[in-house]
Design an enzyme around this catalytic site. Structure first.
Site, short mmCIF file in Angstrom:
data_model
loop_
_atom_site.label_atom_id
_atom_site.label_comp_id
_atom_site.label_asym_id
_atom_site.label_seq_id
_atom_site.Cartn_x
_atom_site.Cartn_y
_atom_site.Cartn_z
N GLU A 392 0.82 -1.22 0.00
CA GLU A 392 0.00 0.00 0.00
C GLU A 392 0.85 1.27 0.00
OE1 GLU A 392 -3.35 0.19 2.57
OE2 GLU A 392 -4.09 -1.80 2.04
N HIS A 671 -1.81 -1.91 10.59
CA HIS A 671 -1.29 -3.28 10.59
C HIS A 671 -0.09 -3.38 11.52
CE1 HIS A 671 -3.18 -5.21 6.87
NE2 HIS A 671 -3.65 -3.97 6.84
#
Length: 687
Positions: A392, A671
């Site tokens: 990402e 995350h």
């Protein structure tokens, strides 16, 4: 296969691309600002509610119409730029390879440490891999994940990774009936000595040292009796006095402390009086009586490339270990000033400082039963990190900031990976690239990217796929290259699309086999084939091994070719395995807003239920904060590092040394990062 060092094959196309993006950028920036005004993060809401003089509602009423007016004015220019930009993407390369040159001195130092393709050591080496989803989306999209200030976060992500990886690697082995291995994450008393003492960096296989027979009057940090100079000892910067002298020169206790009270000079002290073990503990089990204490230290050499101080601030982070904890100072500053744009977390979440050199971290790092390797929840990225895969990294300007930070530690990078517009795999228009980034301390020989053709919904707007790389980690005595294969990927994210992810896993295996075959041709005058040291897959697979909805992916054939160190079998993880997906609602809570505070929460089975995302289940209860939490479980583990045990060189063996769940990016992404250190043993012995 040539590596692409430029996004386009000609300078003219690069110029046209920059010109077209210049027309598009005002419209893109205004959309970000407009959504930023309408989609605040929970941290921004909290700040507005705590400010009695806030005129946020009035500001929105004034600013939003202004943004809309400017957006309408910029649309014709954006359309013109788009008409030039879209056709150019058919000629754009699928990745950008960048290499940061190093000085001759640094090259010589890395050659001696085994970080450039030199002589392959007969006993093998160890290699450290890490994977992290950093959520560097365009700011307008990142806000839907409760994250903002993508540019500021990108620079801070790079600094934290670099600071964590550039620490000395310190291991203390204690031979005792319980045989505990302690890995010191960042002990400042040793870290500050690393630069002055000149510890040499090494990436070789960390063999356990041979047992040393020493008396209690000797220093536990080295095998020779402490009589003369101890300049090579990491715990003594000056020669130590004898046992009947004052200990004012010893760096581990104050000047006024006498010898009987010093835990490192126990010659006149009985075992029962030792402050670091109970009276019933025998001498061989005490880390201060060094009959069984072994210390292994591996510290990076200074690379000589210093980042200029920003705004000449005296406390600006330079990534150095000269300060007590460089990465912690950087973290505290980011929380205090909001990363430069008000997007940080409150500044009162500072990190506590640990100074106990021989402290046993109960519950922090343990060997469990049949695992045969260490595992931990760490507040720092592993020292001497060799390979890093990020997902990402979508925003182009953020990728540039991140690249500049990472290049101060990783010489070789593959970024801007993926396709745009309608090229190649795309049946739908691709607004974003794959978001993948691969950083390496070893030379990259070949690279290739493939885009998954079956994306659906909003996931189809990004060219998610797999990046394959071949790296050279050494040269054998017979002239063969010793290489490794790395695959980075990010699978389909939409829940319920198990068939899509399984098809992508099929393609991942197929493409990997084709890439290895295409790049394994004999090279050189001798026509010798490469020797393969490792084959690793890293990335966000967007399914976990415990959810009932992910049974199809859990049983995929991928797990018969590659080993998951956290997995017992389909649908069952090892007890210590931890979920890696954080609940976005709690990203800015004080309990988890810094690496160490998040680490402490993750170490507590009950506390982490408040902040991890769990598989959907009927067996749920409400927490005090209103979130649904399961009665049992360790959360959704969707970030993976897989490695191949078979199919490598005959008689070569790949073992795990350690596995880590990392909290160093707390407050910057939703995350947890993961890391693994693999030991590649060839079965040979040193001549």
């Amino acid at each position: 296969m040539a590596l692409h060092a430029s996004p386009y094959p000609s300078a003219l196309l690069c110029f046209l691309d920059g010109l077209s993006w210049g027309f598009i950028f005002p419209c893109y920036w205004l959309v970000n600002c407009l959504l930023g005004s309408c989609v605040p993060t929970s941290l921004e809401k909290r700040r507005r509610s705590q400010d009695p003089c806030s005129f946020s509602s009035l500001s929105v009423l004034v600013v939003v119409p202004l943004y809309l007016l400017l957006l309408l004015a910029s649309l014709p220019f954006a359309l013109l730029g788009f008409l030039v930009w879209a056709p150019l993407q058919t000629a754009r390369q699928s990745y950008l390879y960048t290499h940061q040159p190093v000085s001759d001195k640094q090259r010589a130092a890395e050659q001696g440490a085994g970080l450039v393709p030199g002589e392959w050591r007969p006993q093998g080496r160890s290699f450290c891999f890490s994977s992290a989803n950093v959520c560097l989306l365009p700011d307008a999209l990142a806000r839907f994940n409760n994250l903002a200030d993508t540019q500021s976060r990108a620079g801070e992500v790079g600094r934290r990774i670099r600071n964590g990886a550039s620490r000395p690697q310190i291991k203390i082995y204690i031979d005792s009936p319980t045989n505990t291995s302690i890995s010191a994450a960042s002990f400042s008393s040793l870290a500050m000595q690393s630069n002055a003492g000149g510890f040499r960096r090494t990436s070789s296989l960390d063999q356990r040292p041979d047992p040393l027979i020493t008396s209690s009057a000797e220093c536990p940090a080295h095998s020779s009796p402490v009589i003369g100079s101890a300049s090579d000892c990491p715990l003594h910067s000056e020669p130590l006095p004898s046992s009947n002298q004052d200990t004012q020169d010893c760096p581990l206790h104050p000047c006024s402390q006498s010898v009987p009270d010093c835990p490192l000079h126990p010659s006149s002290q009985s075992v029962s009086d030792c402050p670091l073990h109970p009276s019933s503990q025998s001498v061989p089990d005490c880390p201060v009586h060094p009959s069984g204490v072994q210390i292994s230290i591996s510290a990076p050499e200074a690379n000589g490339r210093q980042e200029p101080p920003r705004n000449h601030r005296p406390d600006a982070d330079t990534g150095s270990l000269d300060s007590r904890t460089a990465s912690r100072e950087s973290l505290t500053r980011f929380h205090g000033d909001g990363g430069g744009s008000g997007g940080g977390v409150p500044s009162n979440n500072t990190l506590s400082h640990r100074t106990s050199v021989f402290k046993r971290h109960v519950g922090r790092k343990r060997r469990h039963g049949d695992d045969g390797f260490d595992h931990e929840i760490s507040a720092f990225f592993p020292a001497n990190l060799d390979f890093l895969c990020l997902q990402e990294v979508f925003e182009e300007r953020a990728a540039g900031s991140l690249r500049r930070q990472l290049h101060r530690y990783f010489p070789y990078l593959l970024s801007d990976v993926g396709r745009y517009a309608w090229r190649g795999c795309c049946s739908r228009f691709k607004f974003l690239n794959s978001g993948l980034l691969l950083a390496s301390r070893y030379p990259i020989l070949d690279a290739h990217f493939e885009c998954y053709p079956n994306g659906r919904g909003e996931d189809a707007l990004a060219s998610k796929g797999a990046l394959f790389a071949k790296v050279q980690v050494g040269t054998s005595s017979t002239g063969q290259r010793v290489v490794g294969y790395i695959a980075c990927t990010h699978l389909h994210a939409i829940e319920g699309d198990a068939a899509v992810r399984c098809e992508q896993l099929d393609l991942l295996l197929e493409w990997g086999m084709v890439f290895r075959k295409a790049t394994s041709c004999p090279v050189g005058e001798k026509g010798l084939e490469d020797q393969v040291a490792f084959d690793v897959i890293l990335g966000d697979l967007n399914f976990d091994n415990c959810s009932s909805e992910d049974k199809l992916e859990q049983q995929h054939v991928l797990f018969t070719h590659y080993k998951d160190p956290c997995r017992l079998g389909a649908g069952e993880d090892k007890p210590w395995a931890l979920g890696t997906l954080l609940d976005t609602d709690g990203l800015y809570d004080e309990e988890v807003s810094s690496p160490e505070s998040l680490q402490k929460v993750m170490e507590n089975e009950e506390a982490r239920k408040e902040y991890l995302v769990y598989p959907k289940s009927k067996n749920q209860c409400h927490s005090q904060k209103g979130r649904k939490i399961p009665l049992k479980g360790n959360g959704r583990r969707i970030d993976y590092i897989l490695y191949r045990e078979d199919g490598l060189q005959p008689e070569w063996k790949v073992d795990i040394e350690e596995f880590s769940f990392i909290t160093q990016l707390a407050g910057l992404t939703d995350h947890l990062s993961v890391a693994i250190r693999l030991a590649v043993a060839t079965g040979e012995e040193e001549p």
